[in-house]
Design an enzyme around this catalytic site. Structure first.
Site, mmCIF file in Angstrom:
data_model
loop_
_atom_site.group_PDB
_atom_site.id
_atom_site.type_symbol
_atom_site.label_atom_id
_atom_site.label_comp_id
_atom_site.label_asym_id
_atom_site.label_seq_id
_atom_site.Cartn_x
_atom_site.Cartn_y
_atom_site.Cartn_z
ATOM 1 N N HIS A 189 0.863 -2.644 -2.058
ATOM 2 C CA HIS A 189 0.098 -1.402 -1.986
ATOM 3 C C HIS A 189 0.361 -0.631 -0.689
ATOM 4 O O HIS A 189 0.677 -1.212 0.336
ATOM 5 C CB HIS A 189 -1.404 -1.703 -2.046
ATOM 6 C CG HIS A 189 -1.814 -2.456 -3.260
ATOM 7 N ND1 HIS A 189 -2.777 -3.424 -3.238
ATOM 8 C CD2 HIS A 189 -1.390 -2.386 -4.547
ATOM 9 C CE1 HIS A 189 -2.955 -3.918 -4.444
ATOM 10 N NE2 HIS A 189 -2.110 -3.306 -5.261
ATOM 11 N N LYS B 147 -2.642 -1.436 9.030
ATOM 12 C CA LYS B 147 -3.600 -2.504 8.753
ATOM 13 C C LYS B 147 -3.379 -3.676 9.697
ATOM 14 O O LYS B 147 -2.255 -3.949 10.114
ATOM 15 C CB LYS B 147 -3.420 -3.024 7.312
ATOM 16 C CG LYS B 147 -3.674 -1.996 6.247
ATOM 17 C CD LYS B 147 -3.374 -2.563 4.867
ATOM 18 C CE LYS B 147 -3.566 -1.499 3.805
ATOM 19 N NZ LYS B 147 -3.166 -1.973 2.479
ATOM 20 N N TYR C 243 -9.133 -7.413 6.450
ATOM 21 C CA TYR C 243 -8.191 -6.501 7.087
ATOM 22 C C TYR C 243 -8.863 -5.226 7.547
ATOM 23 O O TYR C 243 -9.782 -4.712 6.922
ATOM 24 C CB TYR C 243 -6.965 -6.224 6.218
ATOM 25 C CG TYR C 243 -7.215 -5.676 4.841
ATOM 26 C CD1 TYR C 243 -7.044 -4.325 4.568
ATOM 27 C CD2 TYR C 243 -7.589 -6.508 3.798
ATOM 28 C CE1 TYR C 243 -7.249 -3.814 3.304
ATOM 29 C CE2 TYR C 243 -7.791 -6.008 2.524
ATOM 30 C CZ TYR C 243 -7.626 -4.655 2.278
ATOM 31 O OH TYR C 243 -7.851 -4.156 1.019
ATOM 32 N N ASP D 203 -1.606 -3.302 -10.941
ATOM 33 C CA ASP D 203 -0.425 -3.843 -10.264
ATOM 34 C C ASP D 203 0.709 -4.150 -11.241
ATOM 35 O O ASP D 203 1.874 -4.092 -10.870
ATOM 36 C CB ASP D 203 -0.781 -5.084 -9.451
ATOM 37 C CG ASP D 203 -1.554 -4.744 -8.180
ATOM 38 O OD1 ASP D 203 -1.699 -3.559 -7.860
ATOM 39 O OD2 ASP D 203 -2.026 -5.679 -7.501
#
Length: 178
Positions: A63, A73, A133, A171
């Site tokens: 992603h 991130k 995250y 996904d």
């Protein structure tokens, strides 16, 4: 204090905290803004924290967000083990299309800093994994995108048999890099 090692993907770092252990257990700083920015050589301000819980075999990714909503991130495993994968999507980069694969777990306590311009995903290796995250930009549904985990150009060496992967419907439908 943290130890930061830049990976072959420029701007992408593996971070290792200094862990203080004794007979009672351990203590470490999971994040210190000043130390983090010094370690990676740039100022990053995180604005959103996320936590996911995944069962063994769950593959999330790959992603990223596009445009003004792109995100950097900082990824960390609170419980369990994952194979973390970061893919360089910066078209002007000498490592465009290359990836980093690293095990993150609750024992090694390593973290990965994923800069903007990269795709990110992970495969859960333990019975379950809790992944935390930080993001430097807010989630924006219209800007979300991704690439297939089984893209032949990327040729990612996943640490499990793909027939055992659990993927979201979204996904499964992601496009290939080309």
């Amino acid at each position: 204090m943290i130890k930061a090692t830049e990976t072959k993907l420029k701007g992408c770092f593996v971070l290792e905290p200094i862990i203080h252990e004794d007979e009672r257990g351990y203590f470490f700083e999971s994040y210190n803004h000043k130390d983090f920015c010094e370690a990676i050589g740039q100022e990053i301000t995180f604005v959103q924290d996320n936590i996911s819980l995944s069962k063994k075999g769950v593959l999330r990714g790959l992603h990223f967000q596009t445009g003004e909503h792109a995100q950097a991130k900082l990824v960390f495993v609170l419980k369990g083990r994952i194979q973390d994968v970061v893919v360089d999507l910066r078209k002007d980069s000498p490592t465009f299309g290359q990836y980093l694969s690293i095990e993150l777990n609750d024992v090694n306590k390593k973290q990965v800093f994923v800069p903007k311009g990269f795709a990110h995903g992970f495969l859960t290796l333990s019975e379950s994994a809790q992944v935390f995250y930080k993001c430097d930009n807010y989630y924006n549904k219209e800007s979300e995108d991704g690439i297939r985990y089984d893209d032949g150009v990327l040729d990612i060496k996943w640490r499990a048999n793909s027939k055992d992967f659990m993927l979201s419907e979204k996904d499964k439908e992601l496009p290939f890099l080309n």
